[in-house]
Every structure is written in structure tokens, then in C-alpha cells.
Design an enzyme around this catalytic site. Structure first.
Site, short mmCIF file in Angstrom:
data_model
loop_
_atom_site.label_atom_id
_atom_site.label_comp_id
_atom_site.label_asym_id
_atom_site.label_seq_id
_atom_site.Cartn_x
_atom_site.Cartn_y
_atom_site.Cartn_z
N ASP A 125 -5.31 -6.70 6.12
CA ASP A 125 -6.50 -5.97 5.72
C ASP A 125 -7.60 -6.97 5.32
O ASP A 125 -8.75 -6.89 5.77
CB ASP A 125 -6.11 -5.09 4.51
N ASP A 129 -11.18 -8.61 7.82
CA ASP A 129 -12.59 -8.54 7.44
C ASP A 129 -13.23 -9.91 7.54
O ASP A 129 -14.37 -10.06 7.97
CB ASP A 129 -12.73 -8.01 6.01
N LYS A 148 3.14 -15.46 2.23
CA LYS A 148 3.08 -16.18 0.94
C LYS A 148 4.52 -16.50 0.57
O LYS A 148 5.02 -16.12 -0.49
CB LYS A 148 2.37 -15.26 -0.09
N ASP A 193 -3.45 -18.02 1.63
CA ASP A 193 -4.61 -18.69 1.03
C ASP A 193 -5.11 -19.80 1.95
O ASP A 193 -6.30 -19.97 2.18
CB ASP A 193 -4.29 -19.20 -0.38
N TYR A 238 0.83 -1.22 0.00
CA TYR A 238 0.00 0.00 0.00
C TYR A 238 0.86 1.27 0.00
O TYR A 238 0.36 2.35 -0.26
CB TYR A 238 -0.94 0.04 1.22
#
Ligand code: NAD
Length: 371
Positions: free
Chosen positions: A254, A258, A198, A230, A141
Site C-alpha cells: 500500500d 504510492d 521487515k 525501509d 489490515y
């Protein structure tokens, strides 16, 4: 009163003034019971600041935040300001505060409260009580980004056209300070830390793993394991109750927070804390946005904002008894059957002891239940 704190309140837009107002009301009530003085000063940020000053984060708001002990934020943004160019949009206020206050550690606890009954969309969620520690000021980001016209072609001769890119980059220092936070929170909880990455693909993830392994020597009591992001998203759905503390990068955190939020009920329940180095002011806010669809209707769930006060008192200001009192009051209010519409499970009604309440009624009941 000997204990006094300088609290900056930023209600913001949409439901922000309603939920932050609830948080301030609970803070004032609990401070009287526990004998400390929260000196609360209100400042503008977001869309209302654009209307008043032409910028989403006025200099005086950031200055006040930097001089405070802690900031309580509602939410910013809304359709009224959606047409403004990206760098002047209300949401820039949040990025500006995070960067300006050097808040690199974002904590998002996700707990399934048994008082809420079957609010989780999972069939058999178990006892979910986890903490996501997300890196907040680095990674993709904040990396180099851009776009350019390419003259290259794909293997079949198709012109590539415009190419856009974002860059993930992390330094050793940035990784070490956030993983340390993960270990420290794991020490205070159930001593389990999961690094989510990852590492089978990303070079940055391999550096995260290497640093985490080195730090295990300093935290021998914490069981460290690794999960690819994942796989982690599957495991959060299939065995959420087995997680304790998750530490991860900005983008992965992020997305996963959620998911963790949804399996514990409503976004209207989830608080967050953003912290910098010890001794620096922290920022406490619900994870939800300004919910323009229900703004001004006295319908918003104030619990995420109220629990943000609880996090502020517990993690940041050392007012543990007052923090425990807020958590108990929220649990008791829910156990008594009070529900804002977002947590009123379809089919449950007065016959099951459930009462639909407004934002203000929920807040007043929580205040009345403070012990
Ligand atoms: P949102 O979180 O505002 O709303 C998503 C859904 O959840 C809506 O249906 C809303 O009614 C519901 N909801 C949210 N909070 C609730 C609460 N306390 N009680 C009951 N229901 C609640 O997300 P969105 O709709 O994607 O975004 C709306 C605006 O908020 C946008 O302008 C967005 O940029 C902004 N936003 C701000 C923040 C922030 O200030 N930190 C975070 C996310 C989004």
C-alpha cells in the site's frame, strides 16, 4: 462476434463517473476495431449506493461482479459521506468487493512514460518500469484488532491508559500464492523479483522469506533478492530503474505503490488490477480516489482509468493486440502534447507543443489515435 465478455462498470463517486466513462468509451472503440463484444452493465457502489439503497455495496452489485468476467471501477467516497459511521462508509464498497471476489493479488505497474518529459519529481529517474505485486486480502489490515483500558504503567509510573492493537498474521498458503504470482510476472518480464519485508523484526516476514527461497527451485531463471521495506523506500528514490517486480505484504505494498506512483508522475496516470485465482473475475481500477476537489469540472486525467482497461485486456481477457493499441494511443496522445492540468509541467506551454485539454478532449484524442 465470437469473443464476448461480461463487463460490470461501477462509476462510483466524484470523478469516478468522468474517468470510468472515459474508460468505457475507449473499451467500446477498441472492441469495434479488434472484433470482440464487451457487454457492459452499470451498477452502483460507494456514496451513490448509500444514497440510493442505504448501503455502500448493494447485494446486486456484488452478485453481478461475481458473475462477470471483469469489473471496471471508477472511485468511491467524498466529503458528503464522511460523517457516516466507519462500517457504512463508501470505502467499504472496495473492501467488500476485494473480499467478496477473493482478489488477493493487487498489481500496480509504475512506468515513467518518456513522452511526458520531466514530469517525475526525481532529478535523474532513468527508465522506471516496475511492477508491485501486493497481497490484498490478508495481513495487518485484516488481522485481529481492538482496544482496551490498561491498568499497567510505563517505567516512569505514567499510566498507560487506553491500548490499541492491530495484528499481522499470514498463513503459508496465503504467502505462497502471492509469491508465486510475483515469480510468474517476473518470468514474463525481466526475470528479477525483489521480496520486500521487515524480516529483521517481523516473524511473518521471516516466513515470507522462507517460502520465497523454497519457490526459487521452481523458477530457477528468476533472480530473487530481498530488501527491508525501509531500505526499499530509499532505493525506490535513488535507483528506481533497477527494479523489475516487487512482491510484498498488504501494508508495505500500500505504502510503496504510492511512492512508486509519485516518482512516475501523477496518480492520474496509474492503473491497477486485482486478481484472484485463474478463471475468476478480476477488478480493474485507477489507484486514485474520487478527487472531490476537481469532480464535475472535466479536469480529471482519464489515463489511469483508460490504462486499467488496457491491463484488463492484456492480463485478464487475453486481448493483447487491443491492449497494445490502447497503450500506443495513450503514448501518441501524450507525445502530441495533450496534457490534463495534473501532468502539465509548470513553464511548459504552447511554445513547447503542449496543449491543456479536458477529460473529454484527452479521451477523444486517445480514441482517435487507436490503430
Ligand atoms: P484522491 O486520489 O482522490 O486525490 C488526491 C489528489 O490527487 C487530489 O488533489 C486530486 O485532485 C488529485 N487527483 C486524483 N485523481 C486524479 C486524476 N485522475 N486527475 C487529476 N488529479 C487527480 O485522494 P484523496 O483526496 O485522499 O481522497 C478523496 C476521496 O477518495 C476520499 O473520500 C477517499 O476515501 C476516496 N478514495 C477512494 C479510493 C478508491 O475508490 N479506490 C482510493 C483512494 C481514496
Amino acid at each position: 462476434m465470437s469473443r464476448s465478455y461480461n463487463i460490470v462498470s461501477i462509476p462510483g463517486d466524484g470523478i469516478g463517473p468522468e474517468t470510468n466513462g472515459a474508460a468505457v468509451k475507449v473499451l467500446e472503440a477498441v472492441s469495434k476495431k479488434y472484433g470482440f463484444d464487451p457487454r457492459i452493465t452499470e451498477y452502483k457502489a460507494g456514496g451513490c449506493a448509500i444514497d440510493a439503497y442505504g448501503v455502500p455495496l448493494p447485494g446486486e452489485t456484488l452478485e453481478a461482479a461475481l458473475e462477470s468476467d471483469a469489473v471496471l471501477l471508477g472511485a468511491v467516497g467524498g466529503p458528503r459521506w464522511d460523517m457516516i459511521e466507519a462500517e457504512r462508509r463508501p470505502e467499504q464498497a472496495i473492501l467488500g468487493l476485494r473480499q467478496g471476489m477473493h482478489l488477493y493479488a493487487n498489481l500496480r505497474p509504475a512506468t515513467l512514460m518518456k513522452e511526458l518529459g520531466n514530469v517525475s519529481p526525481l532529478k535523474d529517474p532513468g527508465n522506471i518500469d516496475l511492477l508491485i505485486v501486493r497481497e490484498l486480502t490478508g495481513g495487518i489490515y485484516f488481522g485481529k484488532q481492538g482496544s482496551y483500558k490498561s491498568t499497567e504503567k510505563l517505567f516512569d509510573g505514567t499510566r498507560k491508559g487506553t491500548v490499541a492493537f492491530d495484528t499481522e498474521s499470514y498463513s503459508e498458503a496465503e504467502i505462497e500464492r502471492i509469491i508465486r504470482r510475483g515469480f510468474e510476472f517476473a518470468m514474463k518480464r525481466n526475470k528479477k523479483l525483489t521480496l520486500v519485508d521487515k524480516a529483521n523484526v517481523l516473524c511473518t516476514s521471516r516466513l515470507w522469506r522462507q517460502i520465497a527461497k523454497t519457490l526459487t527451485e521452481e523458477y530457477p531463471d528468476v533472480a530473487l533478492d530481498f530488501l527491508y521495506v525501509d531500505n526499499c523506500s530509499m532505493q525506490l528514490v535513488s535507483r528506481p530503474a533497477t527494479f523489475d517486480v516487487i512482491v510484498t505484504s498488504n501494508m508495505f505494498g500500500d505504502i510503496l505503490s504510492d511512492l512508486a506512483g509519485q516518482i512516475t508522475g501523477s496518480v492520474g496516470l496509474l492503473p491497477s488490477a486485482s486478481l484472484g485465482n485463474p478463471g475468476m473475475p478480476g477488478l480493474f481500477e485507477p489507484i486514485h480516489g474520487s478527487a472531490p476537489d476537481i469532480a464535475g469540472q472535466n479536469k480529471a486525467n482519464p489515463i489511469a482509468s483508460i490504462l486499467s482497461v488496457q491491463l484488463m485486456l492484456k492480463l485478464h481477457l487475453g486481448e493483447k493486440d487491443a491492449a497494445d493499441s490502447i497503450l500506443e494511443a495513450v503514448r501518441k496522445t501524450l507525445a502530441d502534447g495533450a496534457r490534463t492540468p495534473d501532468i502539465a509541467v509548470h513553464g511548459d506551454g504552447e511554445d513547447k507543443g503542449i496543449t491543456l485539454v479536458t477529460t473529454e478532449e484527452m479521451t477523444d484524442r486517445i480514441v482517435a489515435n487507436l490503430e
